[in-house]
Design an enzyme around this catalytic site. Sequence first.
Site, PDB file in Angstrom:
ATOM      1  N   LYS A 159       1.036  -1.132  -0.062  1.00 21.10           N
ATOM      2  CA  LYS A 159       0.053  -0.159   0.398  1.00 21.10           C
ATOM      3  C   LYS A 159       0.676   1.262  -0.431  1.00 21.10           C
ATOM      4  O   LYS A 159       1.926   0.958  -0.152  1.00 21.10           O
ATOM      5  CB  LYS A 159      -0.819  -0.355   1.012  1.00 21.10           C
ATOM      6  CG  LYS A 159      -1.814  -1.317   1.057  1.00 21.10           C
ATOM      7  CD  LYS A 159      -2.569  -0.768   2.385  1.00 21.10           C
ATOM      8  CE  LYS A 159      -3.552  -2.808   2.058  1.00 21.10           C
ATOM      9  NZ  LYS A 159      -5.215  -2.585   3.646  1.00 21.10           N
ATOM     10  N   TYR A 185     -11.315  -3.786  -3.355  1.00 23.60           N
ATOM     11  CA  TYR A 185     -12.588  -3.228  -2.338  1.00 23.60           C
ATOM     12  C   TYR A 185     -14.001  -3.613  -2.135  1.00 23.60           C
ATOM     13  O   TYR A 185     -15.090  -3.279  -0.812  1.00 23.60           O
ATOM     14  CB  TYR A 185     -11.960  -2.723  -1.398  1.00 23.60           C
ATOM     15  CG  TYR A 185     -10.586  -2.218  -0.502  1.00 23.60           C
ATOM     16  CD1 TYR A 185      -9.986  -3.138  -0.363  1.00 23.60           C
ATOM     17  CD2 TYR A 185      -9.814  -1.541  -0.561  1.00 23.60           C
ATOM     18  CE1 TYR A 185      -8.756  -3.791   0.212  1.00 23.60           C
ATOM     19  CE2 TYR A 185      -7.774  -2.049  -0.640  1.00 23.60           C
ATOM     20  CZ  TYR A 185      -8.344  -2.699  -0.505  1.00 23.60           C
ATOM     21  OH  TYR A 185      -6.601  -3.029  -0.117  1.00 23.60           O
ATOM     22  N   PHE A 238     -14.727   1.820   7.775  1.00 25.18           N
ATOM     23  CA  PHE A 238     -13.848   2.433   7.522  1.00 25.18           C
ATOM     24  C   PHE A 238     -13.598   2.288   6.061  1.00 25.18           C
ATOM     25  O   PHE A 238     -12.566   2.727   5.175  1.00 25.18           O
ATOM     26  CB  PHE A 238     -12.856   0.927   7.939  1.00 25.18           C
ATOM     27  CG  PHE A 238     -12.735  -0.340   7.112  1.00 25.18           C
ATOM     28  CD1 PHE A 238     -12.351  -0.466   6.071  1.00 25.18           C
ATOM     29  CD2 PHE A 238     -13.726  -0.954   7.810  1.00 25.18           C
ATOM     30  CE1 PHE A 238     -12.657  -1.767   5.472  1.00 25.18           C
ATOM     31  CE2 PHE A 238     -13.826  -2.072   7.941  1.00 25.18           C
ATOM     32  CZ  PHE A 238     -13.305  -2.688   6.706  1.00 25.18           C
ATOM     33  N   ARG A 264       0.042 -15.277   3.415  1.00 27.15           N
ATOM     34  CA  ARG A 264      -1.240 -14.264   4.681  1.00 27.15           C
ATOM     35  C   ARG A 264      -0.576 -14.482   6.016  1.00 27.15           C
ATOM     36  O   ARG A 264      -0.862 -13.464   6.755  1.00 27.15           O
ATOM     37  CB  ARG A 264      -1.999 -15.715   4.665  1.00 27.15           C
ATOM     38  CG  ARG A 264      -3.553 -15.242   3.093  1.00 27.15           C
ATOM     39  CD  ARG A 264      -3.736 -13.579   3.397  1.00 27.15           C
ATOM     40  NE  ARG A 264      -6.060 -14.171   4.501  1.00 27.15           N
ATOM     41  CZ  ARG A 264      -5.990 -13.026   4.178  1.00 27.15           C
ATOM     42  NH1 ARG A 264      -6.214 -11.799   3.804  1.00 27.15           N
ATOM     43  NH2 ARG A 264      -6.560 -12.657   5.086  1.00 27.15           N
ATOM     44  N   THR A 283      -5.450  -8.846   9.723  1.00 26.78           N
ATOM     45  CA  THR A 283      -5.673  -7.696   9.155  1.00 26.78           C
ATOM     46  C   THR A 283      -5.747  -6.977  10.571  1.00 26.78           C
ATOM     47  O   THR A 283      -5.676  -5.616  10.562  1.00 26.78           O
ATOM     48  CB  THR A 283      -6.909  -7.938   8.916  1.00 26.78           C
ATOM     49  OG1 THR A 283      -7.318  -8.590   7.604  1.00 26.78           O
ATOM     50  CG2 THR A 283      -7.480  -6.407   8.271  1.00 26.78           C
ATOM     51  N   ARG A 323       2.749  -7.048   8.992  1.00 26.17           N
ATOM     52  CA  ARG A 323       1.773  -6.111   9.761  1.00 26.17           C
ATOM     53  C   ARG A 323       2.003  -6.026  11.255  1.00 26.17           C
ATOM     54  O   ARG A 323       2.286  -4.844  11.438  1.00 26.17           O
ATOM     55  CB  ARG A 323       0.578  -6.535   9.233  1.00 26.17           C
ATOM     56  CG  ARG A 323      -0.260  -6.327   8.064  1.00 26.17           C
ATOM     57  CD  ARG A 323      -1.174  -7.407   8.175  1.00 26.17           C
ATOM     58  NE  ARG A 323      -2.210  -6.902   6.598  1.00 26.17           N
ATOM     59  CZ  ARG A 323      -2.913  -7.479   6.018  1.00 26.17           C
ATOM     60  NH1 ARG A 323      -3.189  -9.207   7.087  1.00 26.17           N
ATOM     61  NH2 ARG A 323      -3.426  -6.988   5.196  1.00 26.17           N
ATOM     62  N   ASN A 348      -2.659  -1.356   7.059  1.00 27.67           N
ATOM     63  CA  ASN A 348      -1.820  -2.348   7.492  1.00 27.67           C
ATOM     64  C   ASN A 348      -0.951  -2.563   6.353  1.00 27.67           C
ATOM     65  O   ASN A 348      -0.276  -3.535   6.422  1.00 27.67           O
ATOM     66  CB  ASN A 348      -2.574  -3.378   8.112  1.00 27.67           C
ATOM     67  CG  ASN A 348      -3.748  -3.168   7.109  1.00 27.67           C
ATOM     68  OD1 ASN A 348      -2.928  -2.912   6.139  1.00 27.67           O
ATOM     69  ND2 ASN A 348      -4.641  -4.861   6.793  1.00 27.67           N
ATOM     70  N   HIS A 399      -2.360  -5.860   1.456  1.00 26.80           N
ATOM     71  CA  HIS A 399      -3.149  -6.626   0.489  1.00 26.80           C
ATOM     72  C   HIS A 399      -2.168  -7.714   0.583  1.00 26.80           C
ATOM     73  O   HIS A 399      -1.546  -8.111   0.049  1.00 26.80           O
ATOM     74  CB  HIS A 399      -3.724  -5.602   0.495  1.00 26.80           C
ATOM     75  CG  HIS A 399      -5.067  -6.998  -0.136  1.00 26.80           C
ATOM     76  ND1 HIS A 399      -5.968  -7.253   0.191  1.00 26.80           N
ATOM     77  CD2 HIS A 399      -5.362  -6.872  -1.432  1.00 26.80           C
ATOM     78  CE1 HIS A 399      -6.847  -7.922  -0.310  1.00 26.80           C
ATOM     79  NE2 HIS A 399      -6.450  -8.309  -1.551  1.00 26.80           N
ATOM     80  N   GLU A 426      -7.573 -10.677  -8.467  1.00 22.25           N
ATOM     81  CA  GLU A 426      -6.914  -9.627  -8.176  1.00 22.25           C
ATOM     82  C   GLU A 426      -5.907  -9.519  -9.445  1.00 22.25           C
ATOM     83  O   GLU A 426      -5.131  -7.935  -9.553  1.00 22.25           O
ATOM     84  CB  GLU A 426      -6.657  -9.508  -6.922  1.00 22.25           C
ATOM     85  CG  GLU A 426      -7.982  -9.349  -6.105  1.00 22.25           C
ATOM     86  CD  GLU A 426      -7.669  -9.795  -4.636  1.00 22.25           C
ATOM     87  OE1 GLU A 426      -6.406 -10.396  -3.768  1.00 22.25           O
ATOM     88  OE2 GLU A 426      -8.682  -9.536  -3.559  1.00 22.25           O
TER      89      GLU A 426
HETATM   90  P1  CMP Z   1      -6.936  -5.449   3.078  1.00 24.85           P
HETATM   91  O1  CMP Z   1      -5.749  -6.785   3.522  1.00 24.85           O
HETATM   92  O2  CMP Z   1      -6.088  -4.819   2.571  1.00 24.85           O
HETATM   93  O3  CMP Z   1      -7.794  -5.711   3.442  1.00 24.85           O
HETATM   94  C1  CMP Z   1      -9.061  -4.552   3.601  1.00 24.85           C
HETATM   95  C2  CMP Z   1      -8.619  -3.828   4.645  1.00 24.85           C
HETATM   96  O4  CMP Z   1      -9.445  -3.490   5.077  1.00 24.85           O
HETATM   97  C3  CMP Z   1      -7.501  -4.338   5.153  1.00 24.85           C
HETATM   98  O5  CMP Z   1      -6.759  -4.683   4.697  1.00 24.85           O
HETATM   99  C4  CMP Z   1      -7.332  -2.570   6.543  1.00 24.85           C
HETATM  100  O6  CMP Z   1      -6.966  -1.677   5.178  1.00 24.85           O
HETATM  101  C5  CMP Z   1      -8.730  -2.366   6.210  1.00 24.85           C
HETATM  102  N1  CMP Z   1      -9.647  -2.895   7.479  1.00 24.85           N
HETATM  103  C6  CMP Z   1      -9.950  -3.764   7.625  1.00 24.85           C
HETATM  104  N2  CMP Z   1     -10.422  -4.193   9.006  1.00 24.85           N
HETATM  105  C7  CMP Z   1     -10.980  -2.651   9.447  1.00 24.85           C
HETATM  106  C8  CMP Z   1     -10.967  -2.239  10.639  1.00 24.85           C
HETATM  107  N3  CMP Z   1     -11.687  -2.347  11.459  1.00 24.85           N
HETATM  108  N4  CMP Z   1     -10.636  -0.772  10.923  1.00 24.85           N
HETATM  109  C9  CMP Z   1     -10.323   0.037   9.913  1.00 24.85           C
HETATM  110  N5  CMP Z   1      -9.685  -0.621   8.588  1.00 24.85           N
HETATM  111  C10 CMP Z   1     -10.379  -2.074   7.865  1.00 24.85           C
END
Ligand code: CMP
Length: 147
Positions: free
Chosen positions: A9, A49, A57, A85, A91, A102, A112, A115, A126
């Site tokens: 990111k 997304y 969020f 993963r 996450t 992370r 974070n 992805h 994707e």
């Molecule tokens: P990613 O793996 O890119 O997939 C979805 C993204 O949404 C995740 O990483 C985070 O960046 C964001 N995300 C998921 N859950 C939350 C949350 N509870 N609060 C804020 N951001 C979130």
Amino acid sequence: MERTFVMLKPGVLQRRIAGEVITRFERKGLRIIALKLLRIDKTTAETHYAEHRGKDFYEKLLEYTLSGPVIAMILEGEEAVSVVRRLAGPTNLGDSLPGTIRGDYAARTRLNIVHASDSPGSVEREIDLFFRPGEICAWEDGNQEWF
Ligand code: CMP
């Protein structure tokens, strides 16, 4: 061999840690078979997304994803989806242990930094969203079994 999709990111380039993060995947023995730096457009971010549309969020997540260039990669290896993963870590900030990407680099769930596809179905979707077939360069390890 399995393929997976990873997106570093915008915070990764902004913090100058792209090399460190990519090294985590290479040290594990995953093969990079596609890699590019790009600034994604709003439609691509919304498609990527889509499952999070409507969540509290979501708008901030889009804003962050569009805030600067990202690095998109396809990695290949045995059980690549679950291996990547685990390298990335969970996450949610509170669950990501030190030693994971992370856990080591992210201080907020939304920021974070990485992805990683969560299933073979997501990988296909994707990869199709981010890469054209001609941008994928599959290669083999030759006769040596390094990993
Ligand atoms: P990613 O793996 O890119 O997939 C979805 C993204 O949404 C995740 O990483 C985070 O960046 C964001 N995300 C998921 N859950 C939350 C949350 N509870 N609060 C804020 N951001 C979130």
